[in-house]
Design an enzyme around this catalytic site. Structure first.
Site, short mmCIF file in Angstrom:
data_model
loop_
_atom_site.label_atom_id
_atom_site.label_comp_id
_atom_site.label_asym_id
_atom_site.label_seq_id
_atom_site.Cartn_x
_atom_site.Cartn_y
_atom_site.Cartn_z
N GLY A 186 0.84 -1.20 0.00
CA GLY A 186 0.00 0.00 0.00
C GLY A 186 0.87 1.24 0.00
N GLY A 187 0.28 2.33 0.49
CA GLY A 187 1.01 3.60 0.52
C GLY A 187 2.30 3.53 1.31
N GLY A 201 25.52 11.97 -29.36
CA GLY A 201 25.05 12.66 -28.16
C GLY A 201 25.54 11.99 -26.89
N ALA A 202 25.73 10.66 -26.99
CA ALA A 202 26.18 9.93 -25.81
C ALA A 202 27.58 10.39 -25.37
CB ALA A 202 26.15 8.44 -26.08
C1 HXC Z 1 -3.39 -4.05 12.24
C2 HXC Z 1 -2.34 -5.92 11.47
C3 HXC Z 1 -2.11 -5.30 10.22
C4 HXC Z 1 -2.58 -3.97 10.04
C5 HXC Z 1 -1.27 -7.25 10.16
N1 HXC Z 1 -1.80 -7.13 11.38
N2 HXC Z 1 -1.47 -6.17 9.44
N3 HXC Z 1 -2.97 -5.29 12.47
N4 HXC Z 1 -3.21 -3.39 11.08
N5 HXC Z 1 -2.40 -3.33 8.91
C6 HXC Z 1 -1.80 -8.11 12.46
C7 HXC Z 1 -2.70 -9.30 12.18
O1 HXC Z 1 -3.99 -9.02 12.60
C8 HXC Z 1 -2.06 -10.37 13.03
O2 HXC Z 1 -2.42 -10.19 14.36
C9 HXC Z 1 -0.59 -10.04 12.95
O3 HXC Z 1 -0.53 -8.68 12.54
C10 HXC Z 1 0.14 -10.87 11.92
O4 HXC Z 1 -0.59 -10.85 10.73
P1 HXC Z 1 -0.97 -12.18 9.93
O5 HXC Z 1 -2.02 -11.82 8.98
O6 HXC Z 1 -1.22 -13.30 10.88
O7 HXC Z 1 0.42 -12.45 9.22
P2 HXC Z 1 0.66 -12.97 7.74
O8 HXC Z 1 -0.20 -14.18 7.48
O9 HXC Z 1 2.11 -13.13 7.63
O10 HXC Z 1 0.17 -11.84 6.78
C11 HXC Z 1 0.85 -10.58 6.78
C12 HXC Z 1 0.07 -9.58 5.95
C13 HXC Z 1 -1.41 -9.53 6.43
C14 HXC Z 1 0.12 -10.00 4.49
C15 HXC Z 1 0.76 -8.25 6.11
O11 HXC Z 1 -1.40 -9.37 7.83
C16 HXC Z 1 -2.18 -8.43 5.82
O12 HXC Z 1 -2.62 -8.52 4.68
N6 HXC Z 1 -2.38 -7.39 6.60
C17 HXC Z 1 -3.14 -6.23 6.14
C18 HXC Z 1 -2.34 -5.45 5.16
C19 HXC Z 1 -3.04 -4.19 4.77
O13 HXC Z 1 -4.02 -4.24 4.00
N7 HXC Z 1 -2.56 -3.09 5.31
C20 HXC Z 1 -3.09 -1.84 5.00
C21 HXC Z 1 -2.37 -1.44 3.71
S1 HXC Z 1 -2.81 0.12 3.23
P3 HXC Z 1 -2.55 -11.42 15.40
O14 HXC Z 1 -3.00 -10.78 16.65
O15 HXC Z 1 -3.52 -12.38 14.79
O16 HXC Z 1 -1.18 -11.99 15.49
C22 HXC Z 1 -1.70 1.04 3.95
C23 HXC Z 1 -1.94 2.45 3.66
C24 HXC Z 1 -0.76 3.24 4.01
O17 HXC Z 1 -0.85 0.63 4.60
C25 HXC Z 1 -1.11 4.60 3.55
C26 HXC Z 1 0.00 5.52 3.63
C27 HXC Z 1 -0.34 6.70 2.83
#
Ligand code: HXC
Length: 510
Positions: free
Chosen positions: A169-170, A404-405
Site C-alpha cells: 500500500g502507501g 550525443g552519448a
Molecule cells: C493491524 C495488522 C495489520 C494492520 C497485520 N496485522 N497487518 N494489524 N493493522 N495493517 C496483524 C494481524 O492481525 C495479526 O495479528 C498479525 O498482525 C500478523 O498478521 P498475519 O495476517 O497473521 O500475518 P501474515 O499471514 O504473515 O500476513 C501478513 C500480511 C497480512 C500480508 C501483512 O497481515 C495483511 O494482509 N495485513 C493487512 C495489510 C493491509 O491491507 N494493510 C493496510 C495497507 S494500506 P494477530 O493478533 O492475529 O497476530 C496502507 C496504507 C498506508 O498501509 C497509507 C499511507 C499513505
C-alpha cells in the site's frame, strides 16, 4: 528503591519480548530475524541506544485498549557502524504485524528529526502490515508525517531502507523516497496493491513474490537497488555501504586506510580492448583494477546491465563510478540505463562524492519502444544530472564515444575536470560505417569506394587525437597507468569549489 529498579528491568524485559515467544518463533520459522536481532547485527556491538521503549498506542477502538504492547511495534534509536553514528528504526512484525499507528509513526519521526539535526544517516528496517487498520486516518496521518520527513531529509543525510517483510500500500512510498532500497529474497515484498486487488481490477493472477518480490524489484522495476539471500547478509551489506558514505551533506565520506599502491601499474589493461571494435569486453575488469584492493560496491547490479554504477575507493576516498558496459547491449544508453545512472550521479553530487565515468558508448538505443517510452526525457535526466553536478568529475574514454552519448557521459563540455582517453578511443558523431553510408550515399553501389571512404573516416575520427587537439581530451593516457592517473586527478581536485547559480531548485526532466 530496589523494587523500582526491579520494576524497570521487568518492564524492559517485557518490552524486549515484543509480541511474545510464539510470534518470535513464527518469525524465525519464516527464516526472518526479530526486529531486535536485526539491530544487533546492523550496529556495532553494544552501541545501540534505544528511544521510546515504553511508548504505547492511544487507540480505544475495536478493543485496542486491552492490547497495548510496549514500544508499539517499532524499535527506534541510534548506534554506530564501524564507530560512525547512524539512526535506526526496526519494525517488529511480532507486535500487531509491525503495523503503523499514530504513535508508531511518532517514534519514527522522532529519530528522523534527530538524524537531520545531528547529521547522521537513517536506516529503516521495514517489516510491517502497513497502516494499523484499527486506527484509520490517524495511521494515515502518521505515514504522511514520515513521508514529509523523508523528503526534508533527502540530500541532507543518507537514507537507507531494507525491506525485510511485507511493505504494501502507501507504505511503500516511504522507502521509495529514500536513497537506497535493499530487499531480502523470498521473505520481502513491496507493492502498491496486492495480488487480490490486482485480480479484481485487472484479472491478472500473480503471486506476491512475482508482483513485488526482490527479483521483480531488482530486475524489472528497478525500485530496489540490491537483493540479498537472507537478513544476515542484507545487514552486513548495509554496513559495508555505510562505510562508503558521508554522514551528511556537509561532511566528506570517510577516508579508510588502504593497502594498495596508488601508482600500481596494470599491464593487463593494455590489452583489455579487443582488436575488433565490435567485440565486447568486461568493463568491470577495469573498475576492479582501478579500485583500491579491487573493492567495488555495485548498486543495481541486476538492472540495466548496459551501465554500471557503484562505489570504489581511491587512496582511501570514496568515488562513485558510472561506466558503460560493452557486454550488455554494446553499452548503449537507453531509457533504463539513463534513469539508473542519473539517479546515481545525483546521489553522488548531493553527498559530495566525486564521480569517475568510464566511457565506451556507441550512442542511444534506436527504436520505437525507446522513442514511445520517452528516451528523450530519460536520456536528458543523465545529461542534466552530469551537467548540474559540481563534485570532482574524472572521465576516461576507453573506446567508443559516439554522438550525443559522448556529450552526455561527463564530457569536457559538461564541466568534466579531467577528461582522459586511452589511445584506443574513438570520438565521433557515429561509427565509420554509418557515417560513410550517409555522407557518401552516391557511392553506395560501389563496395570498393565505400570501403575506402570508411577507412578514411576511421583514420580521421577513430582516435582520440582530434578531440585532444581541441582540448576536449586533456590527455591520452596509457591504459596500464590508469589507476595512477585517475587517483592523481582526484587528489588534485580535493579542494574543488564550484557553485551553480542561485535557484529555488532546478527542474530536472522527470
Ligand atoms: C493491524 C495488522 C495489520 C494492520 C497485520 N496485522 N497487518 N494489524 N493493522 N495493517 C496483524 C494481524 O492481525 C495479526 O495479528 C498479525 O498482525 C500478523 O498478521 P498475519 O495476517 O497473521 O500475518 P501474515 O499471514 O504473515 O500476513 C501478513 C500480511 C497480512 C500480508 C501483512 O497481515 C495483511 O494482509 N495485513 C493487512 C495489510 C493491509 O491491507 N494493510 C493496510 C495497507 S494500506 P494477530 O493478533 O492475529 O497476530 C496502507 C496504507 C498506508 O498501509 C497509507 C499511507 C499513505
Amino acid at each position: 528503591m530496589k523494587d523500582i529498579l526491579a520494576e524497570l528491568e521487568d518492564r524492559r524485559s517485557e518490552a524486549r519480548l515484543g509480541g511474545g515467544q510464539k510470534r518470535i518463533d513464527a518469525q524465525h520459522g519464516r527464516g526472518k530475524l526479530t526486529a531486535r536481532e536485526r539491530i544487533e547485527l546492523l550496529l556495532d556491538a553494544d552501541s545501540f541506544e534505544e528511544f521510546d521503549m515504553f511508548v504505547s498506542h492511544r487507540c480505544t477502538d475495536f478493543g485496542m485498549e486491552d492490547n497495548q504492547p510496549a514500544g508499539d511495534g517499532v524499535i527506534t534509536g541510534w548506534g554506530t557502524i564501524n564507530g560512525r553514528q547512524v539512526y535506526v528504526f526496526s519494525q517488529d512484525f511480532t507486535v500487531l504485524g509491525g503495523s503503523v499507528s499514530a504513535t508508531h509513526a511518532q517514534k519514527i519521526c522522532k529519530i528522523q528529526d534527530m538524524a537531520v539535526q545531528n547529521g547522521a544517516p537513517i536506516i529503516g528496517l521495514n517489516d510491517s502490515g502497513g497502516a494499523r487498520i484499527q486506527e484509520g486516518v490517524d495511521a494515515l496521518a502518521g505515514y504522511a508525517e514520515i513521508f514529509q520527513r523523508n523528503i526534508m531529509a533527502s540530500g541532507v543525510v543518507p537514507q537507507i531502507s531494507v525491506i525485510m517483510g511485507p511493505c504494501a500500500g502507501g507504505a511503500v512510498y516511504s522507502p521509495a523516497m529514500t536513497d537506497f532500497i535493499f530487499m531480502v529474497k523470498d521473505t520481502s515484498y513491496m507493492f502498491v496493491t496486492g495480488p487480490d486487488v490486482v485480480k479484481t481490477v485487472t484479472n491478472e493472477v500473480v503471486t506476491a513474490e512475482e508482483l513485488g518480490g526482490a527479483s521483480t524489484h531488482t530486475k524489472k522495476s528497478s525500485v530496489a537497488d540490491g537483493a540479498f539471500e537472507n537478513d544476515v547478509e542484507a545487514l552486513a551489506e548495509v554496513r559495508r555501504l555505510v562505510d562508503f558514505l558521508p554522514l551528511n551533506n556537509r561532511e566528506k565520506a570517510p577516508v579508510r586506510p588502504f593497502f594498495d599502491e596508488p601508482a600500481r601499474i596494470e599491464t593487463s589493461l593494455d590489452t583489455l580492448i579487443p582488436d575488433n571494435p565490435n567485440q565486447p569486453y568486461d568493463m568491470k575488469e577495469l573498475i576492479h583494477k582501478v579500485a583500491d584492493e579491487g573493492d567495488f560496491y555495485e548498486i543495481q547490479e541486476d538492472y540495466a546491465g548496459n551501465i554500471i554504477t557503484g562505489f570504489i575507493r581511491l587512496e582511501g576516498q570514496t568515488v562513485g563510478v558510472v561506466a558503460n558496459q560493452p557486454m550488455v547491449l554494446a553499452g548503449c544508453l537507453d531509457i533504463d540505463s539513463s534513469r539508473k545512472a542519473a539517479r546515481f550521479v545525483r546521489f553522488c553530487d548531493c553527498f559530495e562524492i566525486p564521480i569517475l565515468t568510464l566511457v565506451d558508448v556507441p550512442g542511444f538505443l534506436p527504436g520505437t519502444s525507446q522513442e514511445y517510452g520517452g528516451v528523450i526525457k530519460h536520456g536528458a535526466k543523465l545529461l542534466f544530472a552530469y551537467g548540474e553536478a559540481t563534485v570532482p568529475k574524472v572521465t576516461l574514454i576507453t573506446r567508443k564515444a559516439y554522438g550525443g552519448a559522448y556529450d552526455v557521459m561527463a564530457s569536457k563540455h559538461l564541466r568534466g575536470d579531467f577528461n582522459y582517453a586511452w589511445p584506443t578511443a574513438e570520438i565521433a558523431v557515429m561509427g565509420a560505417k554509418g557515417a560513410t553510408e550517409i555522407i557518401h550515399r552516391a557511392d553506395l553501389g560501389d563496395a570498393d569506394k565505400i570501403a575506402a571512404h570508411t577507412a578514411d573516416y576511421e583514420d580521421r575520427f577513430a582516435n582520440p587525437f582530434v578531440a585532444a587537439e581541441r582540448g576536449f581530451i586533456d590527455e591520452v593516457i596509457q591504459p596500464k597507468s590508469t589507476r595512477r592517473r585517475v587517483a592523481r586527478a582526484f587528489a588534485s581536485l580535493r579542494n574543488k569549489k564550484l557553485e551553480n547559480p542561485w535557484k529555488k531548485h532546478d527542474n530536472i526532466p522527470l
